[in-house]
Design an enzyme around this catalytic site. Structure first.
Site, PDB file in Angstrom:
ATOM      1  N   CYS A  60      93.875 -47.275 -60.907  1.00 21.50           N
ATOM      2  CA  CYS A  60      93.773 -46.304 -62.000  1.00 21.50           C
ATOM      3  C   CYS A  60      92.472 -45.520 -61.945  1.00 21.50           C
ATOM      4  CB  CYS A  60      93.906 -47.026 -63.337  1.00 21.50           C
ATOM      5  SG  CYS A  60      95.463 -47.890 -63.424  1.00 21.50           S
ATOM      6  N   TYR A  84      84.147 -51.516 -41.672  1.00 25.17           N
ATOM      7  CA  TYR A  84      83.922 -51.215 -43.088  1.00 25.17           C
ATOM      8  C   TYR A  84      85.252 -51.047 -43.839  1.00 25.17           C
ATOM      9  CZ  TYR A  84      79.406 -50.540 -40.987  1.00 25.17           C
ATOM     10  OH  TYR A  84      78.265 -50.737 -40.260  1.00 25.17           O
TER      11      TYR A  84
HETATM   12  N1  LLP Z   1      71.950 -52.087 -38.154  1.00 27.89           N
HETATM   13  C1  LLP Z   1      71.572 -51.909 -39.428  1.00 27.89           C
HETATM   14  C2  LLP Z   1      70.230 -52.316 -39.827  1.00 27.89           C
HETATM   15  C3  LLP Z   1      72.464 -51.339 -40.353  1.00 27.89           C
HETATM   16  O1  LLP Z   1      72.081 -51.154 -41.611  1.00 27.89           O
HETATM   17  C4  LLP Z   1      73.767 -50.968 -39.931  1.00 27.89           C
HETATM   18  C5  LLP Z   1      74.722 -50.387 -40.880  1.00 27.89           C
HETATM   19  C6  LLP Z   1      74.132 -51.193 -38.590  1.00 27.89           C
HETATM   20  C7  LLP Z   1      73.188 -51.736 -37.727  1.00 27.89           C
HETATM   21  C8  LLP Z   1      75.495 -50.853 -38.043  1.00 27.89           C
HETATM   22  O2  LLP Z   1      75.739 -49.497 -38.107  1.00 27.89           O
HETATM   23  P1  LLP Z   1      77.043 -48.871 -37.429  1.00 27.89           P
HETATM   24  O3  LLP Z   1      76.914 -49.033 -35.923  1.00 27.89           O
HETATM   25  O4  LLP Z   1      78.219 -49.577 -37.934  1.00 27.89           O
HETATM   26  O5  LLP Z   1      77.021 -47.442 -37.843  1.00 27.89           O
HETATM   27  N2  LLP Z   1      79.931 -48.736 -45.257  1.00 27.89           N
HETATM   28  C9  LLP Z   1      79.514 -47.547 -44.531  1.00 27.89           C
HETATM   29  C10 LLP Z   1      78.563 -47.877 -43.401  1.00 27.89           C
HETATM   30  C11 LLP Z   1      77.336 -48.607 -43.856  1.00 27.89           C
HETATM   31  C12 LLP Z   1      76.432 -48.929 -42.721  1.00 27.89           C
HETATM   32  C13 LLP Z   1      75.314 -49.784 -43.153  1.00 27.89           C
HETATM   33  N3  LLP Z   1      74.439 -50.189 -42.106  1.00 27.89           N
HETATM   34  C14 LLP Z   1      80.734 -46.812 -44.027  1.00 27.89           C
HETATM   35  O6  LLP Z   1      81.857 -47.260 -44.261  1.00 27.89           O
HETATM   36  O7  LLP Z   1      80.594 -45.748 -43.401  1.00 27.89           O
END
Ligand code: LLP
Length: 405
Positions: free
Chosen positions: A338, A366
């Site tokens: 909702c 995610y």
């Molecule tokens: N290392 C650190 C310190 C991080 O904070 C993150 C992600 C990663 C690595 C991994 O990043 P990646 O390779 O996945 O971009 N919920 C959001 C993304 C949040 C990311 C947070 N930190 C989304 O759905 O786009």
């Protein structure tokens, strides 16, 4: 990873998603073990140097089956909580390959990590340095730390997932780090052995990564002149999983050219490791058409997949039955929650019928980790396709009305 077969059914590695939905129900995340192994192999072959460590960012997808596969392939882990530490330890991770990131580590979390002798803490403030020093002192041990520097670089991504700008809460401003020389030398229960940064997520260009690597390398040289021996450089994660994003090879190249080969280069990929390994299966409950809008109301909502609502994240939506003889219409694919922000995709060209099965693509990162029970909805099931077999790797949540104990 997904493909239509000769019967016009959408498949993952040869398994029809219709069959998966029939067996396990919807909404349901479906992952490909094969794609995960291929992604891992791409990372490993991209590195030219011997000294590197791929620390998978657990926050992207913490399903134990995926963590176990990654551990067996040789991954280290980037964690951000005691919970994630327990998760990776439970699949047998080598503690020395664990990097502990995050701005708000509590005393209990630090003690827990010290007890397990993890690889190092990526420290995000002076107060945290002091706290780790104090707690390591109480255990009569020396904690390995890397300083996470904030290089003030615009990664060109959604503001909620940009982390490398000075207005973001993450890291210590890069210019401040050398000024901490005396503090760090005074804190005798920490050993500064690394530098780290992570400039954001869903980054679609190599330039910001190259810029960050250069800034961090310049900092390493400054810190070396101040008498620190920096043996580890952690450039974080952040590569997008969209079709026009740089390849894994291009990303690693952009980092490797700057960091000297004798220094261990670490990365923390999340989305680029698991994003394209998963789809979210959802069933069309109702079609509602008016002059203004066509709505396809499906059984997965923002509680099952939050990215579209929270970041206006775009994920292609496919019909699991190819209706290529029918005229597509423009649909908003919305959930049952909702809230008007509850959508999986807006203005999508689709030929769909009531009860059709849809697949939301690139949902391996995610997705499940950001689910909730909002609106009294159970968390969805998770299924792994491996070698032609579909295995339930997490049950749909059952008991929502749990007693307070
Ligand atoms: N290392 C650190 C310190 C991080 O904070 C993150 C992600 C990663 C690595 C991994 O990043 P990646 O390779 O996945 O971009 N919920 C959001 C993304 C949040 C990311 C947070 N930190 C989304 O759905 O786009």
């Amino acid at each position: 990873m997904t493909q239509y077969d000769s019967d016009q059914r959408l498949t993952v590695d040869g398994t029809a998603l219709e069959d998966v939905a029939r067996e396990f129900g919807t909404p349901c995340y479906v992952y490909s073990a094969k794609t995960l192994r291929e992604n891992w192999a791409r990372f490993e072959s991209a590195f030219q140097r011997q000294n590197h460590l791929i620390c998978y960012a657990v926050k992207a997808n913490a399903n134990p089956a995926l963590l176990r596969s990654l551990k067996e392939l040789g991954a280290g882990f980037d964690i951000v909580s005691a919970g994630e530490l327990d998760m990776v330890l439970s699949v047998g991770a080598d503690p020395r390959t664990i990097v502990f990131s995050g701005v708000g580590k509590t005393r209990q979390e630090i003690v827990h990590a010290l007890n397990h002798n993890i690889g190092h803490f990526n420290v995000e403030s002076v107060a945290e340095l002091e706290r780790i020093n104090e707690l390591a002192g109480a255990q009569n041990t020396i904690a390995n730390v890397a300083i996470r520097a904030n290089p003030d670089i615009d990664a060109g991504t959604h503001p909620y997932i940009a982390t490398g700008l000075e207005q973001n809460k993450f890291g210590i401003p890069i210019a401040e780090v050398p000024k901490l020389e005396k503090t760090i030398k005074r804190l005798t229960n920490i050993s500064l052995m690394g530098l780290a940064c992570h400039i954001g997520s869903q980054i679609e260009k190599c330039e910001p990564f190259a810029e960050a690597a250069l800034s961090l390398e310049q900092l390493r040289q400054t810190m070396t002149e101040l008498g620190f021996e920096i043996t580890s450089m952690d450039l974080g994660g952040g590569l997008a999983a969209t079709a026009d994003a740089p390849t894994i090879n291009e990303w690693i190249d952009a980092l490797e050219t700057t960091i000297p080969p004798d220094v261990t280069l670490k990365i923390e990929p999340g989305r680029s490791m698991v994003g394209n390994t998963g789809v979210l299966l959802t069933r069309v409950e109702y079609l509602k058409q008016s002059d203004a809008k066509n709505f396809a109301i499906v059984d997965a909502g923002m509680n099952d997949f939050l990215r579209p609502a929270l970041y206006q994240g775009w994920h292609d939506i496919l019909n699991c039955r190819l209706r290529d003889q029918e005229q597509p219409l423009t649909w908003d694919v919305v959930g049952p929650v909702c809230e008007s922000g509850d959508f999986l995709g807006k203005e999508r060209q689709l030929a769909i019928h009531q009860d059709d099965l849809l697949a939301v693509t690139c949902a391996g990162a995610y997705g499940y980790v950001m689910t909730s029970t909002y609106n009294g909805r159970p968390r969805p099931a998770e299924v792994l396709i491996d070698d032609g077999r579909a295995t339930l790797i997490r049950q749909r949540q059952k008991d929502l009305a749990e007693p307070i104990t």
